[in-house]
Write an enzyme that holds these catalytic residues in place. Structure first.
Site, PDB file in Angstrom:
ATOM      1  N   SER A 105       0.829  -1.197   0.000  1.00  0.00           N
ATOM      2  CA  SER A 105       0.000   0.000   0.000  1.00  0.00           C
ATOM      3  C   SER A 105       0.874   1.262   0.000  1.00  0.00           C
ATOM      4  CB  SER A 105      -0.958  -0.078   1.195  1.00  0.00           C
ATOM      5  OG  SER A 105      -1.935   0.902   1.124  1.00  0.00           O
ATOM      6  N   ASP A 155     -10.371  -3.711  -4.935  1.00  0.00           N
ATOM      7  CA  ASP A 155      -9.729  -2.786  -3.987  1.00  0.00           C
ATOM      8  C   ASP A 155     -10.506  -1.461  -3.963  1.00  0.00           C
ATOM      9  OD1 ASP A 155      -8.015  -0.987  -2.675  1.00  0.00           O
ATOM     10  OD2 ASP A 155      -6.239  -2.106  -3.309  1.00  0.00           O
ATOM     11  N   HIS A 186      -8.261  -4.637  -0.663  1.00  0.00           N
ATOM     12  CA  HIS A 186      -6.972  -3.983  -0.361  1.00  0.00           C
ATOM     13  C   HIS A 186      -6.077  -4.865   0.514  1.00  0.00           C
ATOM     14  CE1 HIS A 186      -4.488  -0.446  -0.606  1.00  0.00           C
ATOM     15  NE2 HIS A 186      -4.296  -0.456   0.704  1.00  0.00           N
TER      16      HIS A 186
HETATM   17  C1  MLT Z   1      -1.412   5.930   0.011  1.00  0.00           C
HETATM   18  O1  MLT Z   1      -1.810   6.860   0.686  1.00  0.00           O
HETATM   19  O2  MLT Z   1      -0.223   5.694  -0.215  1.00  0.00           O
HETATM   20  C2  MLT Z   1      -2.489   5.067  -0.564  1.00  0.00           C
HETATM   21  O3  MLT Z   1      -3.670   5.797  -0.640  1.00  0.00           O
HETATM   22  C3  MLT Z   1      -2.717   3.830   0.170  1.00  0.00           C
HETATM   23  C4  MLT Z   1      -2.752   3.981   1.665  1.00  0.00           C
HETATM   24  O4  MLT Z   1      -1.711   3.886   2.265  1.00  0.00           O
HETATM   25  O5  MLT Z   1      -3.815   4.158   2.250  1.00  0.00           O
END
Ligand code: MLT
Length: 202
Positions: A105, A155, A186
């Site tokens: 992520s 996701d 996710h």
């Molecule tokens: C980010 O902020 O890098 C992406 O939206 C994913 C997350 O970390 O929530």
């Protein structure tokens, strides 16, 4: 733990034929999160796991965002360079070869930005639930870098089109990209783990 510019955990290699892993946690995680995953997907690799320096309402991240999925791109650039510099320090301190980044992520997004901005810092990357980190992809040569991207078709944070755009951009830059889209959201699933083990085994 050696004093370096990021709070981190380090586990030395027990199998030096395996590449070091740079483990990059998701929003709200920390340096402990991905150690277990790292041990499973590449047993014996050295593990280096920093904690993101940005605090968003008290929870760590690797760069600032303006809203979910909307990034402060100036900060993305600054933090990707800062993380690559940390890894240069860590390589000297621990005697490591160029690592494979394994990011989830937010950690996958900073790893993708590092590949684009500081390609020499990484030998390759496994990007779990990644999205495009920079709206203008820098002109970069990624020939010889292996990239595994695993996305979730359901996701709610990352539109499928966005993940495909990232895979295409890395591939256009010359990386050897394997992009897998799972019937998942996710969160990581057992299939992510299997694909990672296979990819590291190659
Ligand atoms: C980010 O902020 O890098 C992406 O939206 C994913 C997350 O970390 O929530």
């Amino acid at each position: 733990m050696t004093e370096l510019s990021f709070i981190h955990r380090y586990e030395p290699a027990t199998d030096r034929s395996r590449p070091p892993l740079l483990l990059l946690h998701g929003t709200g995680g920390d340096e402990n999160d991905l150690l277990g995953l790292g041990r499973m997907i590449s047993p014996g690799s050295a593990l280096l796991s920093p904690r993101g320096k940005i605090l968003e309402n008290g929870i760590p991240r690797f760069f600032r965002r303006l809203a979910e999925g909307v990034f402060d791109e100036e900060d993305v650039r600054f933090r990707a360079n800062e993380l690559a510099d940390f890894f240069t320090e860590a390589r000297k301190a621990y005697g490591l070869a160029a690592p494979i980044a394994v990011g989830f992520s937010n950690g996958a997004n900073i790893a993708a930005a590092m590949l684009m901005l500081r390609p020499e810092a990484l030998a390759g990357a496994a990007l779990l639930r990644a999205m495009v980190p920079l709206s203008q992809a820098p002109d970069v040569d990624l020939a010889g870098k292996r990239v595994l991207m695993i996305s979730g078709a359901m996701d709610p944070i990352i539109p499928a089109e966005n993940a495909k755009r990232l895979a295409a951009s890395l591939s256009t830059s010359g990386a050897e990209v394997q992009h897998e889209i799972l019937p998942a959201g996710h969160n990581l699933s057992q299939t992510d783990l299997q694909l990672l083990v296979q990819w590291f085994g190659r």
